[in-house]
Design an enzyme around this catalytic site. Structure first.
Site, PDB file in Angstrom:
ATOM      1  N   SER A  12       0.818  -1.215   0.000  1.00  0.00           N
ATOM      2  CA  SER A  12       0.000   0.000   0.000  1.00  0.00           C
ATOM      3  C   SER A  12       0.850   1.263   0.000  1.00  0.00           C
ATOM      4  O   SER A  12       0.465   2.279  -0.596  1.00  0.00           O
ATOM      5  CB  SER A  12      -0.935  -0.006   1.214  1.00  0.00           C
ATOM      6  OG  SER A  12      -0.191  -0.015   2.420  1.00  0.00           O
TER       7      SER A  12
ATOM      8  N   TYR B 211     -11.276  -8.332   4.256  1.00  0.00           N
ATOM      9  CA  TYR B 211      -9.907  -7.892   3.957  1.00  0.00           C
ATOM     10  C   TYR B 211      -8.949  -8.683   4.841  1.00  0.00           C
ATOM     11  O   TYR B 211      -8.697  -8.324   5.992  1.00  0.00           O
ATOM     12  CB  TYR B 211      -9.746  -6.396   4.221  1.00  0.00           C
ATOM     13  CG  TYR B 211      -8.418  -5.829   3.743  1.00  0.00           C
ATOM     14  CD1 TYR B 211      -8.325  -5.210   2.504  1.00  0.00           C
ATOM     15  CD2 TYR B 211      -7.275  -5.918   4.521  1.00  0.00           C
ATOM     16  CE1 TYR B 211      -7.116  -4.691   2.060  1.00  0.00           C
ATOM     17  CE2 TYR B 211      -6.060  -5.405   4.081  1.00  0.00           C
ATOM     18  CZ  TYR B 211      -5.990  -4.793   2.852  1.00  0.00           C
ATOM     19  OH  TYR B 211      -4.799  -4.285   2.410  1.00  0.00           O
TER      20      TYR B 211
ATOM     21  N   ASP C   9       5.676  -1.913   3.915  1.00  0.00           N
ATOM     22  CA  ASP C   9       6.299  -3.115   3.351  1.00  0.00           C
ATOM     23  C   ASP C   9       7.596  -2.698   2.670  1.00  0.00           C
ATOM     24  O   ASP C   9       7.586  -1.884   1.737  1.00  0.00           O
ATOM     25  CB  ASP C   9       5.361  -3.779   2.345  1.00  0.00           C
ATOM     26  CG  ASP C   9       4.093  -4.296   3.006  1.00  0.00           C
ATOM     27  OD1 ASP C   9       4.198  -4.987   4.025  1.00  0.00           O
ATOM     28  OD2 ASP C   9       2.988  -3.995   2.510  1.00  0.00           O
TER      29      ASP C   9
ATOM     30  N   LYS D  40     -10.587  -0.658  -0.330  1.00  0.00           N
ATOM     31  CA  LYS D  40      -9.914  -1.295   0.800  1.00  0.00           C
ATOM     32  C   LYS D  40     -10.632  -0.943   2.104  1.00  0.00           C
ATOM     33  O   LYS D  40     -10.794  -1.799   2.987  1.00  0.00           O
ATOM     34  CB  LYS D  40      -8.447  -0.856   0.862  1.00  0.00           C
ATOM     35  CG  LYS D  40      -7.570  -1.473  -0.224  1.00  0.00           C
ATOM     36  CD  LYS D  40      -6.145  -0.996  -0.135  1.00  0.00           C
ATOM     37  CE  LYS D  40      -5.467  -1.449   1.128  1.00  0.00           C
ATOM     38  NZ  LYS D  40      -4.028  -1.096   1.160  1.00  0.00           N
TER      39      LYS D  40
ATOM     40  N   ASP E  68       7.485  -4.134   7.879  1.00  0.00           N
ATOM     41  CA  ASP E  68       7.657  -5.520   7.432  1.00  0.00           C
ATOM     42  C   ASP E  68       8.861  -5.535   6.494  1.00  0.00           C
ATOM     43  O   ASP E  68       8.782  -5.043   5.367  1.00  0.00           O
ATOM     44  CB  ASP E  68       6.414  -6.034   6.701  1.00  0.00           C
ATOM     45  CG  ASP E  68       5.283  -6.372   7.654  1.00  0.00           C
ATOM     46  OD1 ASP E  68       5.467  -6.240   8.870  1.00  0.00           O
ATOM     47  OD2 ASP E  68       4.196  -6.753   7.177  1.00  0.00           O
TER      48      ASP E  68
ATOM     49  N   ASP F 233       1.361  -0.196   8.163  1.00  0.00           N
ATOM     50  CA  ASP F 233       2.764  -0.593   8.131  1.00  0.00           C
ATOM     51  C   ASP F 233       3.383  -0.270   6.770  1.00  0.00           C
ATOM     52  O   ASP F 233       2.680   0.050   5.810  1.00  0.00           O
ATOM     53  CB  ASP F 233       2.920  -2.084   8.450  1.00  0.00           C
ATOM     54  CG  ASP F 233       2.164  -2.973   7.454  1.00  0.00           C
ATOM     55  OD1 ASP F 233       1.599  -2.441   6.477  1.00  0.00           O
ATOM     56  OD2 ASP F 233       2.139  -4.195   7.654  1.00  0.00           O
TER      57      ASP F 233
END
Length: 722
Positions: free
Chosen positions: A102, A238, A115, A229, A168, A113
């Site tokens: 995202s 989701y 990624d 989303k 992450d 978070d």
């Protein structure tokens, strides 16, 4: 001179139109005045609900990423020096950070978070250098909290928070001694001489970049994706790990709608999203581009060659090589739930276009705990918060298998709806959380008197595999019990108590969802008035009977628990007539949600007195086993046959020949081609149908009825229908 764009974001007429996607667009129409007004209202709604982060938070994220980049660069230089490379190599040693998910797509919400992928040289490996050495470096940094390595995940990842920002972090070692700062990760050369976990790590970034290249208008795509989303979270669909869809899945679905309506604005795209996917004939795949074969030899999604690919229920194919199905976790149950929600969303969007309701109606939360009469509660406990974090992640990743197992072992007669939210009873002092599944008998199938479903083996198998957790510690355990809707614990409700029953009829926006049969599983709109649903409790452990697995003539079936048979007669005065079906189940005490001395055997008041626990929560399981013989109880629970109708035409039996036929039309008939296209055969016909009917059409529909090879596990449980 820079050419200006039209109000809807499309290119001027003088510029040749670019083709997006593998078929012709459904419509090239742009927005009307009402569309523009609805778009303004939609964007206003998203802002008011806090879906955009502040400039301060955005700057903090950039700062955190910069710090991580410097930490990783120092780490790789240290390793280079320790391994005896020259001073020049030490100076040139480098890692490059990429973002994906995202954050890369530009649709992240406040608090989401990041990624992140760290790409390093060939001599720095994942197993030791990343998960041990870098892990220890991060553990020494005061600003790093909740550090959790997950080396055995499908995509190995290290999770942590840096200055409060969730990260992450993935690592990929490519076949270069020196990683250039301007590395082009989209180029296929980065995949040379790497293993499959590295390919999966790299592909997150490669897929995100490709998605942004394959949509006509990036800003319209982002707004639409942000909107959907938010809708998916509100409606409980989701979650990739639970068997629904995750971020990349929703991004590909939205991107395909953008391709089919290249000149549409977000308010139009949201409406078209539901219109298309309510009519999509799964398991026809959703693809943004042709599936490409390559000489590198990595496996790609191809039902013609790969047997397991034929049993995917909702294929959503990633656009970067190697093309894979990003939604392989979807099961028959979760597909059914998502189709229901698509229909509900479509109905509301139709009302919005007729000015009969507002955008807020689309985002009404799904009242999961009012949708079913019966639930499966999974309690997860651990000795402390750190252990619970790791243990919960492991159990949650396996819950999808429980759904598959239950439906497999009951031949699909018992349908499960896993809910992705976790719940915590804040009044308890020890580390725990709970997940829930809605249960309902398959609609449209007659129920025999006395029909029984014994899922003890299913639950035991699940629990057995759960116990194989590599990092298990004393105190880690799971418990499962069946609860009626009226007996749900208070902590699952936002205000700590259940809403009054009359409000259920107005929980969805007016009547927008009432006309859609698939909107709410378990609703009683098409059925008779609710009968008396009191419980009958009657325990006779000292009167063993012969075990009965299926006995259609028995009005009050037996329940077999640990080789004992409990008579399930009704308590006097509890019921006036026989109901369409009954659910008889052993009640498993929620040991983790009570004080060590008292274990509730019933929400309505019976308490099983158990011996005092010794030291840790790890003793809960053994104490429970020791006391089950003396303190077990039995309940006869009414199962009303009022589950909402599900259009069975949407879910059909899987036929492998049809799967291969569809795959042939997707890939084309020439097997030696490297760029496999969906232009021929069925796809060209489908595009004509799209243009005419604004629906997605293809020849042949197949569905897998749990033929997929399963790996499932759980805790002792027994269900019986009469």
């Amino acid at each position: 001179m820079v050419e200006s764009q039209s109000p809807n974001g499309s290119s001027p007429a003088t510029k040749p139109a670019r083709k997006y996607g593998i078929t012709k667009p459904i419509s090239l129409s742009g927005p009307t005045e009402p569309d523009l007004h609805r778009n303004t209202e939609l964007e206003k709604f998203l802002v008011e609900h806090g879906l955009y982060e502040s400039e301060e938070e955005a700057a903090k994220r950039e700062e955190v990423l910069g710090c991580l980049d410097q930490i990783a660069k120092d780490w790789v230089k240290q390793l280079t020096r320790q391994r005896g490379y020259t001073d020049q190599m030490v100076d040139e040693a480098n890692v490059v950070f990429f973002t994906f998910g995202s954050y890369r797509l530009g649709v992240h919400c406040p608090g989401a978070d990041i990624d992140t992928l760290c790409v390093g040289p060939s001599y720095v490996n994942r197993e030791e250098d990343f998960f041990i050495i870098l892990h220890d470096i991060l553990a020494e940094i005061e600003e790093v909290t909740e550090l959790q390595p997950v080396p055995d995940a499908h995509v190995p990842v290290m999770k942590f928070k840096f200055r409060g920002i969730s990260i992450d972090l993935l690592y990929a070692s490519i076949s270069l001694l020196v990683v250039p700062q301007d590395l082009d990760i989209s180029h296929g050369s980065v995949l040379l001489n790497v293993d499959e976990p590295t390919v999966r790590s790299l592909n997150g970034c490669r897929v995100a970049d490709q998605i942004l290249k394959l949509v006509p208008n990036v800003q319209h795509f982002r707004t639409t994706l942000r909107c959907l989303k938010f809708w998916a979270r509100r409606r409980g669909v989701y979650s990739n790990v639970t068997g629904f869809l995750g971020g990349v899945n929703w991004a590909i679905l939205v991107a395909r709608i953008c391709q089919l309506y290249p000149n549409a604005i977000p308010s139009m795209l949201v409406s078209r999203f539901f219109r298309v996917y309510t009519q999509w004939r799964w398991p026809n795949p959703v693809m943004l581009c042709s599936i490409e074969e390559d000489e590198l030899g990595f496996p790609i999604w191809d039902p013609r060659k790969n047997h397991r690919d034929r049993f995917h229920h909702m294929p959503i194919i990633t656009p970067a090589y190697p093309c894979m199905n990003s939604s392989y976790n979807v099961s028959i149950s979760t597909l059914r739930v998502m189709i229901e929600q698509f229909h509900c969303g479509n109905k509301i969007c139709e009302e919005i276009e007729l000015n009969k309701t507002q955008w807020s109606a689309l985002f009404e939360p799904y009242h999961f705990f009012e949708a079913y009469k019966n639930y499966l509660q999974v309690d997860i406990v651990a000795a402390d918060a750190d252990d619970l974090l790791a243990w919960k992640g492991w159990v949650e990743s396996r819950l999808r298998q429980l759904t598959l197992k239950i439906e497999r072992d009951t031949n699909g007669m018992l349908q499960c709806h896993p809910y992705p939210n976790e719940y915590v009873d804040t009044t308890k002092q020890f580390a725990h959380c709970a997940f829930f599944m809605g249960l309902q008998r398959k609609e449209g199938v007659s129920c025999q008197e006395g029909q029984q479903f014994d899922i003890r083996g299913t639950v035991d198998e699940f629990r057995q595999e759960i116990s194989m957790y590599m990092f298990w510690k004393p105190g880690m355990d799971i418990y499962v019990l069946h609860v009626r809707r009226r007996q749900l614990p208070a902590f699952v409700f936002p205000d700590g108590y259940k809403r009054s029953r009359p409000s259920r009829l107005s929980q969805q926006v007016g009547k927008t969802c009432e006309d859609v049969a698939k909107c709410k599983p378990g609703s009683a709109e098409k059925h008779n008035k609710r009968k008396n649903d009191h419980e009958a409790v009657d325990v006779k452990p000292d009167k063993p009977e012969k075990r009965v697995s299926i006995s259609p003539q028995r009005q009050h079936p037996a329940v077999t628990i640990d080789d004992r048979t409990l008579d399930a007669n009704n308590a006097p005065g509890e019921r006036n007539e026989v109901e369409p079906a009954e659910l008889v189940v052993e009640h498993i005490p929620r040991l983790d949600l009570v004080s060590p001395g008292d274990v509730p055997c019933s929400e309505v008041g019976e308490i099983c007195k158990m011996k005092k626990f010794q030291d840790k929560i790890g003793d809960l399981a053994s104490v429970y086993v020791e006391n089950t013989e003396a303190n077990s109880s039995k309940r006869t629970l009414n199962w009303k046959g009022d589950a909402v109708d599900v259009d069975q035409a949407q879910i059909k039996q899987c036929m492998q020949p049809e799967a291969v036929e569809i795959a042939g039309s997707v890939f084309g008939s020439i097997s030696s081609t490297r760029n496999l296209s969906c232009e021929g055969d069925i796809c060209s016909t489908a595009s004509d149908s799209l243009l005419e009917n604004e629906c997605v059409n293809a020849s042949g529909v197949f569905q897998n009825s749990l033929s997929e090879e399963l790996e499932v596990y759980y805790y002792s449980f027994y269900l019986c229908f009469s």
